[in-house]
Design a protein around this motif. Sequence first.
Motif, PDB file in Angstrom:
ATOM      1  N   GLU A 173      -1.705 -70.618  17.519  1.00  0.00           N
ATOM      2  CA  GLU A 173      -3.079 -71.040  17.277  1.00  0.00           C
ATOM      3  C   GLU A 173      -3.301 -72.440  17.848  1.00  0.00           C
ATOM      4  O   GLU A 173      -2.398 -73.289  17.832  1.00  0.00           O
ATOM      5  CB  GLU A 173      -3.379 -71.044  15.779  1.00  0.00           C
ATOM      6  CG  GLU A 173      -3.370 -69.662  15.151  1.00  0.00           C
ATOM      7  CD  GLU A 173      -3.860 -69.701  13.717  1.00  0.00           C
ATOM      8  OE1 GLU A 173      -4.425 -70.746  13.300  1.00  0.00           O
ATOM      9  OE2 GLU A 173      -3.673 -68.697  13.003  1.00  0.00           O
ATOM     10  N   VAL A 176      -6.074 -77.944  15.511  1.00  0.00           N
ATOM     11  CA  VAL A 176      -7.392 -78.182  14.908  1.00  0.00           C
ATOM     12  C   VAL A 176      -7.466 -79.623  14.412  1.00  0.00           C
ATOM     13  O   VAL A 176      -6.539 -80.107  13.757  1.00  0.00           O
ATOM     14  CB  VAL A 176      -7.644 -77.207  13.731  1.00  0.00           C
ATOM     15  CG1 VAL A 176      -8.984 -77.509  13.057  1.00  0.00           C
ATOM     16  CG2 VAL A 176      -7.601 -75.772  14.214  1.00  0.00           C
ATOM     17  N   LYS A 190     -12.040 -77.744   3.032  1.00  0.00           N
ATOM     18  CA  LYS A 190     -12.438 -76.715   3.995  1.00  0.00           C
ATOM     19  C   LYS A 190     -11.230 -76.156   4.746  1.00  0.00           C
ATOM     20  O   LYS A 190     -11.059 -74.937   4.846  1.00  0.00           O
ATOM     21  CB  LYS A 190     -13.444 -77.310   4.983  1.00  0.00           C
ATOM     22  CG  LYS A 190     -13.938 -76.303   6.009  1.00  0.00           C
ATOM     23  CD  LYS A 190     -14.939 -76.946   6.970  1.00  0.00           C
ATOM     24  CE  LYS A 190     -15.396 -75.932   8.016  1.00  0.00           C
ATOM     25  NZ  LYS A 190     -16.339 -76.542   8.993  1.00  0.00           N
ATOM     26  N   ILE A 191     -10.369 -77.031   5.261  1.00  0.00           N
ATOM     27  CA  ILE A 191      -9.201 -76.556   6.013  1.00  0.00           C
ATOM     28  C   ILE A 191      -8.204 -75.856   5.090  1.00  0.00           C
ATOM     29  O   ILE A 191      -7.511 -74.923   5.487  1.00  0.00           O
ATOM     30  CB  ILE A 191      -8.525 -77.730   6.773  1.00  0.00           C
ATOM     31  CG1 ILE A 191      -7.540 -77.195   7.818  1.00  0.00           C
ATOM     32  CG2 ILE A 191      -7.799 -78.670   5.825  1.00  0.00           C
ATOM     33  CD1 ILE A 191      -8.176 -76.454   8.942  1.00  0.00           C
ATOM     34  N   ASN A 192      -8.163 -76.298   3.829  1.00  0.00           N
ATOM     35  CA  ASN A 192      -7.287 -75.652   2.849  1.00  0.00           C
ATOM     36  C   ASN A 192      -7.731 -74.198   2.609  1.00  0.00           C
ATOM     37  O   ASN A 192      -6.901 -73.286   2.570  1.00  0.00           O
ATOM     38  CB  ASN A 192      -7.322 -76.445   1.536  1.00  0.00           C
ATOM     39  CG  ASN A 192      -6.419 -75.811   0.479  1.00  0.00           C
ATOM     40  OD1 ASN A 192      -5.264 -75.496   0.736  1.00  0.00           O
ATOM     41  ND2 ASN A 192      -6.964 -75.615  -0.726  1.00  0.00           N
ATOM     42  N   ASN A 193      -9.030 -73.992   2.471  1.00  0.00           N
ATOM     43  CA  ASN A 193      -9.546 -72.638   2.252  1.00  0.00           C
ATOM     44  C   ASN A 193      -9.376 -71.755   3.476  1.00  0.00           C
ATOM     45  O   ASN A 193      -9.078 -70.561   3.377  1.00  0.00           O
ATOM     46  CB  ASN A 193     -11.015 -72.702   1.844  1.00  0.00           C
ATOM     47  CG  ASN A 193     -11.226 -73.343   0.482  1.00  0.00           C
ATOM     48  OD1 ASN A 193     -10.330 -73.284  -0.372  1.00  0.00           O
ATOM     49  ND2 ASN A 193     -12.369 -73.979   0.290  1.00  0.00           N
ATOM     50  N   GLU A 194      -9.548 -72.334   4.658  1.00  0.00           N
ATOM     51  CA  GLU A 194      -9.471 -71.558   5.895  1.00  0.00           C
ATOM     52  C   GLU A 194      -8.025 -71.148   6.206  1.00  0.00           C
ATOM     53  O   GLU A 194      -7.769 -70.024   6.643  1.00  0.00           O
ATOM     54  CB  GLU A 194     -10.025 -72.375   7.068  1.00  0.00           C
ATOM     55  CG  GLU A 194     -11.530 -72.572   7.014  1.00  0.00           C
ATOM     56  CD  GLU A 194     -12.033 -73.454   8.137  1.00  0.00           C
ATOM     57  OE1 GLU A 194     -11.180 -73.988   8.896  1.00  0.00           O
ATOM     58  OE2 GLU A 194     -13.264 -73.627   8.279  1.00  0.00           O
ATOM     59  N   LYS A 195      -7.092 -72.048   5.972  1.00  0.00           N
ATOM     60  CA  LYS A 195      -5.696 -71.798   6.363  1.00  0.00           C
ATOM     61  C   LYS A 195      -4.791 -71.402   5.202  1.00  0.00           C
ATOM     62  O   LYS A 195      -3.635 -71.050   5.424  1.00  0.00           O
ATOM     63  CB  LYS A 195      -5.106 -73.066   7.028  1.00  0.00           C
ATOM     64  CG  LYS A 195      -5.896 -73.571   8.236  1.00  0.00           C
ATOM     65  CD  LYS A 195      -5.832 -72.587   9.395  1.00  0.00           C
ATOM     66  CE  LYS A 195      -6.537 -73.137  10.623  1.00  0.00           C
ATOM     67  NZ  LYS A 195      -6.512 -72.172  11.759  1.00  0.00           N
ATOM     68  N   GLY A 196      -5.325 -71.468   3.975  1.00  0.00           N
ATOM     69  CA  GLY A 196      -4.491 -71.118   2.818  1.00  0.00           C
ATOM     70  C   GLY A 196      -3.302 -72.059   2.668  1.00  0.00           C
ATOM     71  O   GLY A 196      -2.172 -71.616   2.450  1.00  0.00           O
ATOM     72  N   LEU A 197      -3.553 -73.365   2.758  1.00  0.00           N
ATOM     73  CA  LEU A 197      -2.461 -74.349   2.748  1.00  0.00           C
ATOM     74  C   LEU A 197      -1.919 -74.633   1.343  1.00  0.00           C
ATOM     75  O   LEU A 197      -0.853 -75.215   1.207  1.00  0.00           O
ATOM     76  CB  LEU A 197      -2.953 -75.663   3.379  1.00  0.00           C
ATOM     77  CG  LEU A 197      -3.439 -75.542   4.838  1.00  0.00           C
ATOM     78  CD1 LEU A 197      -3.920 -76.891   5.344  1.00  0.00           C
ATOM     79  CD2 LEU A 197      -2.339 -75.009   5.729  1.00  0.00           C
TER      80      LEU A 197
END
Length: 200
Positions: A173, A176, A190-197
Amino acid sequence: MKIIHYYRQTEAPHSLLPSIKEQLSQQSNKLDNIEISSIETESCFNVQLDEGTLDATSTERLEWLLRETFEKDGLRLEKSAFADKKDAAALVMEFGPRMTFTSAFSSNATSICAACGLTAISRLERSKRYRVTFSSSPSDAIVSALKRMLHDRMTEEEYATPITTFESGAKVEPVVRVPIMEEGRNALEKINNEKGLGFD
Protein backbone atom coordinates in the motif's frame (compact mmCIF):
# COMPACT_ATOMS: atom_id res chain seq x y z
CA MET A 1 11.93 -18.43 -12.31
CA LYS A 2 11.07 -22.08 -11.75
CA ILE A 3 10.35 -24.13 -8.63
CA ILE A 4 11.28 -27.81 -8.41
CA HIS A 5 10.18 -30.11 -5.59
CA TYR A 6 12.17 -32.73 -3.71
CA TYR A 7 10.27 -35.02 -1.35
CA ARG A 8 11.82 -36.86 1.60
CA GLN A 9 9.77 -39.10 3.86
CA THR A 10 10.37 -38.53 7.56
CA GLU A 11 9.43 -40.34 10.74
CA ALA A 12 6.52 -38.72 12.54
CA PRO A 13 7.21 -37.73 16.17
CA HIS A 14 5.99 -40.46 18.53
CA SER A 15 3.90 -37.96 20.44
CA LEU A 16 2.12 -36.57 17.36
CA LEU A 17 -0.64 -39.16 16.98
CA PRO A 18 -1.54 -39.36 20.72
CA SER A 19 -1.53 -35.57 20.91
CA ILE A 20 -3.84 -35.19 17.91
CA LYS A 21 -6.21 -37.85 19.26
CA GLU A 22 -6.36 -36.14 22.65
CA GLN A 23 -7.08 -32.72 21.17
CA LEU A 24 -9.81 -34.13 18.93
CA SER A 25 -11.35 -36.04 21.85
CA GLN A 26 -11.65 -32.78 23.78
CA GLN A 27 -13.82 -31.51 20.94
CA SER A 28 -15.84 -34.73 20.71
CA ASN A 29 -19.02 -32.91 21.64
CA LYS A 30 -18.62 -30.87 18.46
CA LEU A 31 -16.97 -33.39 16.11
CA ASP A 32 -17.92 -36.82 14.81
CA ASN A 33 -16.41 -39.80 16.60
CA ILE A 34 -13.93 -40.88 13.93
CA GLU A 35 -10.68 -42.61 14.84
CA ILE A 36 -7.30 -41.70 13.37
CA SER A 37 -5.35 -44.88 12.72
CA SER A 38 -2.05 -43.40 11.54
CA ILE A 39 -0.15 -40.23 10.64
CA GLU A 40 2.74 -40.24 8.17
CA THR A 41 4.98 -37.28 7.47
CA GLU A 42 7.37 -36.10 4.81
CA SER A 43 9.27 -32.95 3.94
CA CYS A 44 9.04 -31.13 0.64
CA PHE A 45 11.93 -28.91 -0.40
CA ASN A 46 10.65 -26.19 -2.72
CA VAL A 47 13.69 -25.03 -4.69
CA GLN A 48 13.45 -21.81 -6.68
CA LEU A 49 15.84 -21.56 -9.63
CA ASP A 50 16.73 -18.26 -11.26
CA GLU A 51 17.70 -20.25 -14.36
CA GLY A 52 15.70 -22.99 -16.08
CA THR A 53 17.47 -26.17 -14.93
CA LEU A 54 20.53 -27.36 -13.02
CA ASP A 55 23.30 -29.23 -14.77
CA ALA A 56 24.24 -32.75 -13.67
CA THR A 57 26.99 -31.58 -11.30
CA SER A 58 24.76 -28.99 -9.61
CA THR A 59 21.91 -31.49 -9.31
CA GLU A 60 24.22 -34.00 -7.63
CA ARG A 61 25.41 -31.37 -5.15
CA LEU A 62 21.87 -30.25 -4.32
CA GLU A 63 20.64 -33.80 -3.79
CA TRP A 64 23.64 -34.53 -1.59
CA LEU A 65 22.63 -31.58 0.60
CA LEU A 66 18.96 -32.56 0.81
CA ARG A 67 19.07 -36.32 1.28
CA GLU A 68 19.37 -38.15 4.59
CA THR A 69 22.87 -39.45 5.30
CA PHE A 70 21.83 -43.07 5.85
CA GLU A 71 18.76 -43.14 3.57
CA LYS A 72 20.05 -41.83 0.29
CA ASP A 73 17.26 -43.41 -1.76
CA GLY A 74 14.55 -41.65 0.24
CA LEU A 75 14.85 -38.40 -1.72
CA ARG A 76 12.48 -38.11 -4.69
CA LEU A 77 12.26 -35.45 -7.37
CA GLU A 78 8.70 -34.35 -8.14
CA LYS A 79 7.16 -37.51 -6.65
CA SER A 80 5.78 -37.77 -3.15
CA ALA A 81 5.97 -41.07 -1.28
CA PHE A 82 2.28 -40.55 -0.53
CA ALA A 83 1.44 -40.74 -4.25
CA ASP A 84 1.94 -44.52 -4.20
CA LYS A 85 -0.69 -45.00 -1.49
CA LYS A 86 -4.38 -45.01 -2.32
CA ASP A 87 -6.93 -44.89 0.48
CA ALA A 88 -10.32 -43.16 0.33
CA ALA A 89 -10.20 -42.49 4.09
CA ALA A 90 -6.75 -40.85 3.97
CA LEU A 91 -6.15 -37.11 3.83
CA VAL A 92 -2.94 -35.45 2.61
CA MET A 93 -2.15 -31.92 3.80
CA GLU A 94 0.84 -29.67 3.22
CA PHE A 95 1.86 -26.56 5.15
CA GLY A 96 4.77 -24.23 4.53
CA PRO A 97 6.04 -20.72 5.21
CA ARG A 98 3.86 -17.87 4.06
CA MET A 99 4.76 -16.59 0.61
CA THR A 100 5.11 -13.02 1.81
CA PHE A 101 8.43 -13.54 3.59
CA THR A 102 11.54 -15.67 3.31
CA SER A 103 12.02 -18.01 6.28
CA ALA A 104 15.20 -18.34 8.33
CA PHE A 105 15.53 -21.90 7.00
CA SER A 106 15.60 -20.58 3.43
CA SER A 107 18.19 -17.91 4.26
CA ASN A 108 20.52 -20.52 5.76
CA ALA A 109 19.86 -23.04 2.98
CA THR A 110 20.55 -20.63 0.15
CA SER A 111 23.76 -19.48 1.88
CA ILE A 112 24.92 -23.10 2.05
CA CYS A 113 23.94 -23.65 -1.58
CA ALA A 114 25.89 -20.56 -2.64
CA ALA A 115 28.94 -21.80 -0.76
CA CYS A 116 28.64 -25.05 -2.74
CA GLY A 117 28.49 -23.18 -6.03
CA LEU A 118 24.71 -23.48 -6.45
CA THR A 119 24.22 -19.79 -7.20
CA ALA A 120 21.15 -20.43 -9.39
CA ILE A 121 19.10 -21.23 -6.26
CA SER A 122 17.54 -18.02 -4.93
CA ARG A 123 15.10 -19.48 -2.39
CA LEU A 124 14.65 -22.88 -0.76
CA GLU A 125 11.68 -23.42 1.53
CA ARG A 126 10.82 -26.61 3.40
CA SER A 127 7.16 -27.49 3.76
CA LYS A 128 5.67 -30.23 5.94
CA ARG A 129 3.33 -32.85 4.52
CA TYR A 130 0.99 -35.10 6.50
CA ARG A 131 -0.94 -38.18 5.43
CA VAL A 132 -3.64 -38.88 7.99
CA THR A 133 -5.57 -42.15 7.76
CA PHE A 134 -9.03 -42.29 9.34
CA SER A 135 -11.36 -45.15 10.18
CA SER A 136 -13.85 -43.57 7.75
CA SER A 137 -14.11 -40.43 5.65
CA PRO A 138 -13.75 -37.39 7.95
CA SER A 139 -16.21 -34.55 8.11
CA ASP A 140 -15.30 -30.99 7.16
CA ALA A 141 -15.30 -30.06 10.85
CA ILE A 142 -12.64 -32.68 11.66
CA VAL A 143 -10.52 -31.65 8.68
CA SER A 144 -10.67 -27.98 9.73
CA ALA A 145 -9.79 -28.83 13.34
CA LEU A 146 -6.89 -31.01 12.22
CA LYS A 147 -5.46 -28.31 9.98
CA ARG A 148 -5.52 -25.82 12.85
CA MET A 149 -3.53 -28.26 14.99
CA LEU A 150 -0.87 -29.03 12.41
CA HIS A 151 0.39 -25.58 11.51
CA ASP A 152 1.04 -22.10 12.87
CA ARG A 153 -1.45 -19.86 11.11
CA MET A 154 0.63 -16.76 11.81
CA THR A 155 3.77 -17.89 9.97
CA GLU A 156 2.53 -20.78 7.79
CA GLU A 157 -0.15 -21.42 5.21
CA GLU A 158 -1.62 -24.45 3.48
CA TYR A 159 -0.25 -25.46 0.09
CA ALA A 160 -3.29 -27.03 -1.56
CA THR A 161 -1.17 -28.02 -4.57
CA PRO A 162 2.60 -28.05 -5.17
CA ILE A 163 3.60 -24.41 -5.40
CA THR A 164 4.81 -23.02 -8.72
CA THR A 165 5.81 -19.57 -7.50
CA PHE A 166 6.60 -17.74 -4.28
CA GLU A 167 4.75 -14.65 -5.51
CA SER A 168 1.89 -14.00 -3.11
CA GLY A 169 0.12 -11.40 -5.21
CA ALA A 170 0.18 -9.01 -2.25
CA LYS A 171 0.56 -5.36 -3.16
CA VAL A 172 2.33 -2.79 -1.00
CA GLU A 173 0.00 0.00 0.00
CA PRO A 174 1.22 3.54 -0.70
CA VAL A 175 2.52 5.70 2.16
CA VAL A 176 -0.21 7.83 3.73
CA ARG A 177 0.45 11.21 5.30
CA VAL A 178 -1.45 11.80 8.56
CA PRO A 179 -1.99 15.56 9.13
CA ILE A 180 -1.62 15.51 12.91
CA MET A 181 -0.38 19.11 13.20
CA GLU A 182 -3.32 20.45 11.18
CA GLU A 183 -6.14 18.19 12.44
CA GLY A 184 -4.84 16.84 15.73
CA ARG A 185 -6.73 14.01 17.44
CA ASN A 186 -9.32 13.78 14.65
CA ALA A 187 -6.60 12.78 12.19
CA LEU A 188 -5.44 9.95 14.47
CA GLU A 189 -8.98 8.72 15.03
CA LYS A 190 -9.63 8.72 11.29
CA ILE A 191 -6.53 6.70 10.36
CA ASN A 192 -7.18 4.37 13.29
CA ASN A 193 -10.67 3.57 11.98
CA GLU A 194 -9.50 3.19 8.39
CA LYS A 195 -6.53 0.92 9.12
CA GLY A 196 -7.72 -0.83 12.28
CA LEU A 197 -4.59 0.19 14.19
CA GLY A 198 -6.10 -0.43 17.63
CA PHE A 199 -5.24 2.97 19.13
CA ASP A 200 -6.86 3.56 22.54
